[in-house]
Scaffold this motif. Structure first.
Motif, mmCIF file in Angstrom:
data_model
loop_
_atom_site.group_PDB
_atom_site.id
_atom_site.type_symbol
_atom_site.label_atom_id
_atom_site.label_comp_id
_atom_site.label_asym_id
_atom_site.label_seq_id
_atom_site.Cartn_x
_atom_site.Cartn_y
_atom_site.Cartn_z
ATOM 1 N N LYS A 159 0.804 -1.229 0.000
ATOM 2 C CA LYS A 159 0.000 0.000 0.000
ATOM 3 C C LYS A 159 0.833 1.274 0.000
ATOM 4 O O LYS A 159 0.440 2.275 -0.607
ATOM 5 N N TYR A 160 1.961 1.233 0.706
ATOM 6 C CA TYR A 160 2.737 2.451 0.906
ATOM 7 C C TYR A 160 4.224 2.186 0.718
ATOM 8 O O TYR A 160 4.735 1.124 1.080
ATOM 9 N N ASN A 187 1.931 -5.891 5.340
ATOM 10 C CA ASN A 187 0.801 -5.162 4.765
ATOM 11 C C ASN A 187 -0.235 -4.747 5.803
ATOM 12 O O ASN A 187 -1.154 -3.995 5.487
ATOM 13 N N GLN A 188 -0.075 -5.212 7.032
ATOM 14 C CA GLN A 188 -1.011 -4.869 8.103
ATOM 15 C C GLN A 188 -0.477 -3.773 9.014
ATOM 16 O O GLN A 188 -1.257 -3.040 9.617
ATOM 17 N N SER A 189 0.860 -3.668 9.107
ATOM 18 C CA SER A 189 1.466 -2.786 10.111
ATOM 19 C C SER A 189 2.776 -2.191 9.619
ATOM 20 O O SER A 189 3.529 -2.833 8.881
ATOM 21 N N LYS A 229 1.383 8.452 10.073
ATOM 22 C CA LYS A 229 0.029 8.070 10.502
ATOM 23 C C LYS A 229 -1.043 8.775 9.677
ATOM 24 O O LYS A 229 -2.074 8.189 9.343
ATOM 25 N N LYS A 279 -3.431 5.734 6.640
ATOM 26 C CA LYS A 279 -4.567 5.735 7.556
ATOM 27 C C LYS A 279 -5.202 4.370 7.748
ATOM 28 O O LYS A 279 -5.840 4.116 8.773
ATOM 29 N N ASP A 280 -5.054 3.491 6.751
ATOM 30 C CA ASP A 280 -5.827 2.246 6.802
ATOM 31 C C ASP A 280 -5.027 1.053 7.308
ATOM 32 O O ASP A 280 -5.482 -0.086 7.197
ATOM 33 N N ILE A 281 -3.821 1.283 7.840
ATOM 34 C CA ILE A 281 -3.071 0.205 8.482
ATOM 35 C C ILE A 281 -2.519 0.695 9.813
ATOM 36 O O ILE A 281 -2.495 1.893 10.092
ATOM 37 N N THR A 282 -2.054 -0.232 10.629
ATOM 38 C CA THR A 282 -1.501 0.109 11.933
ATOM 39 C C THR A 282 -0.120 0.728 11.770
ATOM 40 O O THR A 282 0.725 0.202 11.048
#
Length: 223
Positions: A23-24, A66-68, A84, A88-91
């Motif tokens: 994602k990032y 991909n989660q954090s 942050k 926005k959509d992950i920890t």
């Protein structure tokens, strides 16, 4: 998967400057537009431009999947806020452990994680919880303790230190739930993370990575 040779700040050690997931992609400030375009075309992510602890070495300090996104305790308040706000959509979480080069000592995908063998059980547990993985272990790869430097893992596959044994490959494949290959980057470097930036969408390798190295890398991350 797209694969392209790439350098950053005239260095082939692209993995020490860049962190990516699906994602990032977190990059240092002041990259030229052509470099940013190459990153977006290959990795297909949003770019977050920031330092970590006032350093351009984002790949050294950041770990995650991909989660954090995990950041060291020395991250500045403004840097944490920027990450942050954009992710926005992950920890996004600070891991309060003594070591700060998290990218060098944590190797993870969405299923599992291998961490520096000198972490305490409490530190290991905190990292596993932050990553949201099913299983986390302490260990080495080819007797290398900085396991984050000795491997690159996605949900499609992985490449690890060229001296990893067959038994290690079997154990790590079970932990991460993917097939693994051994290999090198940048004309023989066994610390593969330093010369690679990889997610499920694309692969960037240091400019001095050879043809035979590229073939092995492509095989490692093929579906």
């Amino acid at each position: 998967m797209n694969l392209q040779r790439f350098s950053i700040f005239s260095s082939d050690n692209i993995g020490v400057y860049i962190f990516t997931n699906n994602k990032y992609t977190i990059i240092p400030p002041n990259l030229d537009n052509q470099s940013k375009s190459i990153l977006q075309e290959n990795l297909k992510t949003e770019l977050i431009e920031t330092t970590v602890a006032d350093s351009f070495l984002n790949g050294v300090f950041i770990a995650g999947n991909n989660q954090s996104i995990l950041l060291p305790r020395i991250v500045r308040e403004g840097e944490l806020r920027k990450i942050k706000e954009q992710a926005k959509d992950i920890t996004v979480e600070i891991v309060d452990v003594r070591a700060t080069a998290l990218g060098n000592i944590i190797l993870a995908n969405d299923r599992g994680a291998l961490v520096y063998p000198e972490f305490s059980d409490a530190e290991m547990s905190a990292i596993g919880k932050a990553l949201g993985v099913k299983e986390i272990r302490k260990g080495t790869i080819a007797q290398v303790m900085v396991v984050g430097s000795a491997g690159v893992i996605t949900s499609k596959g992985g490449l690890v230190h060229v001296e990893a044994s067959e038994e290690e490959l079997k154990t790590l494949s079970s932990l991460f739930g993917v097939n693994l290959e051994v290999g090198t980057v940048n004309f023989g470097s066994a610390f593969v993370r330093s010369g690679m930036v990889v997610n499920d969408n694309g692969i960037l390798v240091g400019s001095s990575t050879t043809g035979p190295e590229i073939l092995r890398i492509q095989r490692a991350f093929s579906d």
